[in-house]
Design a protein around this motif. Structure first.
Motif, short mmCIF file in Angstrom:
data_model
loop_
_atom_site.label_atom_id
_atom_site.label_comp_id
_atom_site.label_asym_id
_atom_site.label_seq_id
_atom_site.Cartn_x
_atom_site.Cartn_y
_atom_site.Cartn_z
N GLY A 132 22.38 117.77 50.60
CA GLY A 132 21.68 118.48 50.23
C GLY A 132 22.23 120.01 50.74
N LEU A 133 21.50 120.72 49.93
CA LEU A 133 21.78 122.04 50.02
C LEU A 133 21.73 122.75 52.01
CD1 LEU A 133 21.67 124.59 47.76
CD2 LEU A 133 23.73 124.11 48.00
N ILE A 134 20.76 122.36 52.39
CA ILE A 134 20.10 122.90 53.16
C ILE A 134 20.87 122.39 54.39
CG2 ILE A 134 18.35 122.83 55.54
CD1 ILE A 134 16.16 123.11 52.87
N ASN A 135 21.68 121.04 55.04
CA ASN A 135 21.85 120.50 55.91
C ASN A 135 22.98 121.07 56.00
OD1 ASN A 135 20.69 119.01 57.50
ND2 ASN A 135 20.72 117.19 56.30
N THR A 136 24.39 120.91 54.51
CA THR A 136 25.73 120.72 54.12
C THR A 136 25.82 122.81 54.48
OG1 THR A 136 25.01 121.62 52.10
CG2 THR A 136 26.51 119.51 53.08
N GLY A 137 24.74 123.34 54.33
CA GLY A 137 24.51 124.85 54.68
C GLY A 137 25.02 125.26 56.27
N LEU A 138 23.66 124.84 56.97
CA LEU A 138 23.27 124.59 57.90
C LEU A 138 24.57 124.36 58.66
CD1 LEU A 138 19.98 123.62 58.75
CD2 LEU A 138 20.55 126.29 59.09
N GLN A 139 25.22 123.61 58.83
CA GLN A 139 26.27 122.61 59.21
C GLN A 139 27.60 123.62 58.75
OE1 GLN A 139 26.27 118.43 57.57
NE2 GLN A 139 26.62 118.03 59.03
N GLY A 140 28.11 123.98 57.83
CA GLY A 140 29.17 125.71 57.25
C GLY A 140 28.95 126.46 58.62
N VAL A 141 27.64 126.57 59.04
CA VAL A 141 27.49 127.92 59.34
C VAL A 141 27.63 127.90 61.01
CG1 VAL A 141 26.32 129.34 60.50
CG2 VAL A 141 26.01 128.75 58.18
N ILE A 143 25.50 125.87 63.00
CA ILE A 143 24.22 125.94 63.51
C ILE A 143 24.09 124.06 64.39
CG2 ILE A 143 21.55 126.26 63.01
CD1 ILE A 143 22.75 128.29 61.71
N ILE A 144 24.03 122.91 63.17
CA ILE A 144 23.94 122.14 63.52
C ILE A 144 25.22 121.03 63.20
CG2 ILE A 144 21.59 121.80 63.29
CD1 ILE A 144 22.11 120.96 60.15
N ASN A 145 25.97 120.09 63.85
CA ASN A 145 26.62 119.17 63.91
C ASN A 145 26.33 117.96 62.88
OD1 ASN A 145 28.73 120.64 64.92
ND2 ASN A 145 27.54 119.79 67.58
N GLU A 146 25.07 116.98 63.60
CA GLU A 146 24.93 116.22 62.27
C GLU A 146 23.85 116.93 61.98
OE1 GLU A 146 25.02 112.83 63.57
OE2 GLU A 146 26.76 113.42 63.80
N PRO A 147 23.52 115.79 60.34
CA PRO A 147 22.44 116.74 59.46
C PRO A 147 21.53 116.30 59.93
CG PRO A 147 23.99 114.40 58.90
CD PRO A 147 24.33 114.93 59.74
N LEU A 148 20.25 117.77 59.73
CA LEU A 148 19.13 117.17 59.93
C LEU A 148 18.24 115.45 59.38
CD1 LEU A 148 17.73 120.33 60.04
CD2 LEU A 148 18.56 118.97 62.04
N GLU A 149 18.33 114.75 60.16
CA GLU A 149 16.99 112.69 58.68
C GLU A 149 15.63 113.98 58.07
OE1 GLU A 149 19.52 110.35 58.29
OE2 GLU A 149 20.72 110.48 59.32
N PHE A 150 15.62 114.11 59.44
CA PHE A 150 13.86 114.59 58.69
C PHE A 150 13.60 115.28 57.95
CE2 PHE A 150 14.08 118.76 60.96
CZ PHE A 150 13.42 119.81 60.67
N LEU A 151 15.11 116.24 57.27
CA LEU A 151 14.30 117.16 56.06
C LEU A 151 13.28 116.26 54.95
CD1 LEU A 151 16.96 119.89 56.53
CD2 LEU A 151 14.58 119.65 56.43
#
Lengths: 287, 290
Positions: A132-141, A143-151
């Motif tokens: 989703g947008l939040i995971n791809t966004g955060l990964q793009g920047v 901040i995180i390497n793995e997508p956040l599963e809890f979202l």
């Protein structure tokens, strides 16, 4: 109170009662009756009185866990909706100076309420999903390497969906009760040397109490009675009280489902009654 | 988030022309709320316009009306058109009953009558009772009586048990601005009770009744829990969406959301238009009368 007035009153509520009696009172009585009978396990009901359905319910650990899960969602939703609702209403009533703009912004808040809740719920999927947008966004920047599963498909997304749907039920009544606060009372308090914190604590909070209570009634009864949001947004991972007895209905276990339904109805009614002790709802809305 | 805003300062000029810092903090908070309110909805509207390659998440793949066509073709996605028509029909029925019954009940609750509190709390109980419990009760009840459940009988009643209390609560808010002196004046001038209701009460409350209608329509159009066990063999739209969320993993689901929202916006727009028109007409006629 003249007899004529009573007659007119009763005539005017007759249509209401013609709906409430066959579609509320009788169904609840039917469920109550079914909760005390035996079943053959295939949907057939034997008119034999038994308390087994309730005994089973109260002996099961699952019941406690279901209620714990449902109450957790209810409390979290109440917390977030009341805090957000309070500050949004406060902003609109006390900070926006033009009445017209305040009404416009109020309308902006209420429009989504008139659209489908279900559609608004599924609209979180493209945002919170693994890709989703939040995971791809955060990964793009980075901040995180793995997508956040809890979202998504988690308790988190369930609460997000509830808050998204139900904050409006807090905003409207709180806005109403705040709009009734006489601005000159606030002025007088300021003149008397009250700080703005004092005003919040001693005038605005107590006078918004009825609005918060009214909102809490809506939020509590909706979250306690829901199973749709929990089912979809938790990805099936979290059960709810209603979800559990809906499954019982699916496998034709009507008596156990009915017993559970009656207990839930009682719990909801007790919670609402507790809130109603804080506020005389009829006086509040008719004055 | 809120804690920071709660701590207010004595300094600043609360009544001067400058805005206190809390204004900016809360304006920011409000903006975030509105973004969170509308943002997700826009994402699915966008995603419903993808082409065949489209999936459930961003980025958008292509641009077409493919998923809308799929929706109306009744292929894999189920009976969308039928459920859509039934939902609209049901919502219209619910709206009619809700407006009329809320109006009469609203009239009744303006004055005390023997037993009014009991009726009031019965209504509140109906509002807060878990929807699925009522649905199951109605379903079993119909079964016992040998009736077939259907969207225009059992589901209609089930939905009314929830839209009516809502409509009456709105009616209370509407009637709180109504001055009963107007009614008395009409009666003093020789109007009958019926004439007073038709010529005085109804026109004054008309904008509020439109609001009640809007409530009735949208609550019914979106109702799920009470309808699930009472709709009978044919689905309404929310039930259709429910089964789609469980089976369909294509943007057709989003297309359904987009169509459903367009209908909602028409209903909202129509209601607002009607309310402003009634108000304007009234303003014009009072101006002419003076």
């Amino acid at each position: 109170m003249s007899p004529g007035r009573n007659l007119v009153g009763w005539l005017n509520v007759t249509p209401l009662l013609l709906v409430l009696i066959p579609f509320f009172v009788i169904p609840i009585c039917v469920v109550l009756a079914v909760s005390f009978v035996e079943t053959d396990g295939f949907g057939g009901l034997y008119p034999v009185f038994t308390l087994d359905n309730y005994a089973m319910l109260f002996r099961s650990d699952l019941t406690l866990r279901l209620y714990a899960a449902t109450l957790k969602f209810t409390l979290l939703t109440l917390l977030f909706t009341s805090v957000i609702g309070f500050w949004v209403a406060y902003f609109l009533v006390f900070h926006v100076r033009s009445k017209l703009i305040a009404m416009g912004l109020f309308l902006v808040c209420t429009v989504p309420f008139w659209t489908s809740n279900i559609v608004r719920m599924i609209s979180w999927i493209p945002l919170l999903g693994k890709e989703g947008l939040i995971n791809t966004g955060l990964q793009g920047v980075g901040i995180i390497n793995e997508p956040l599963e809890f979202l998504l498909f988690s308790s988190f997304s369930v609460v997000v969906a509830y808050v998204h749907q139900l904050t409006i039920f807090m905003i409207v009544p709180i806005f109403n009760s705040m709009a009734r606060i006489d601005k000159s009372v606030v002025e007088a308090a300021l003149d008397a040397g009250a700080s703005r914190l004092d005003i919040m604590r001693m005038i605005i909070l107590p006078m918004s109490r009825s609005g918060i209570a009214l909102g809490a009634i809506f939020v509590t009864s909706i979250v306690m009675g829901d199973f749709f949001v929990v089912k979809v947004m938790s990805g099936g991972g979290t059960a709810s009280v209603v979800g559990a007895f809906y499954e019982d209905v699916g496998v034709l276990q009507y008596p156990t489902a009915a017993a559970s339904a009656i207990v839930l109805t009682l719990v909801v009614m007790l919670l609402v009654a507790a809130i109603l002790r804080v506020v005389d709802i009829r006086k509040e809305i008719t004055q | 988030m809120s804690g920071a805003k709660k701590t207010s300062r004595k300094s600043g000029t609360p009544r001067g022309n400058g805005r206190p810092w809390t204004f900016y903090a809360l304006a920011g908070f409000f903006t975030l709320y509105v973004i969170a309110l509308y943002g997700p909805m826009f994402s699915i509207y966008l995603l419903s316009f993808q082409d065949l390659k489209g999936g459930l998440v961003f980025p958008m793949r292509g641009f077409s009306l493919h998923w809308f066509e799929e929706l109306f073709m009744q292929t894999r996605t189920g009976d969308f058109s039928g459920s859509f028509r039934r939902s609209i029909g049901l919502a219209v029925l619910v709206t009619l009953f809700t407006v009329v019954f809320s109006f009469t009940a609203g009239l009744a609750f303006r004055k005390r009558f023997w037993g009014d509190t009991a009726v009031f709390y019965l209504m509140i109980a109906s509002l807060v009772a878990p929807g699925l419990v009522l649905g199951i009760g109605i379903g079993i009840g119909f079964n016992l009586l040998g009736f077939q459940t259907s969207w225009y009988t059992s589901a209609l009643g089930a939905q009314l048990s929830w839209t009516l209390p809502f409509g009456i609560l709105v009616m209370f808010a509407v009637m709180s601005v109504f001055n009963s002196d107007w009614e008395e004046a009409a009666r003093d001038l020789g109007a009958t009770r019926w004439q007073t209701t038709r010529l005085i009460v109804l026109p004054i409350l008309a904008p509020g009744l439109v609001a009640v209608a809007l409530f009735g329509f949208t609550l019914s159009y979106d109702e799920f829990a009470r309808t699930l066990q009472t709709a009978g063999p044919l689905n309404t739209l929310p039930l259709e969406i429910w089964s789609m969320t469980l089976n369909v993993t294509s943007p057709a689901l989003y297309a359904l959301g987009t169509v459903s929202t367009i209908v909602s916006f028409f209903v909202i727009g129509g209601s607002l238009y009607l309310i402003t028109r009634i108000r304007r007409k009234r303003a014009a006629s009072t101006a002419a009368g003076e």
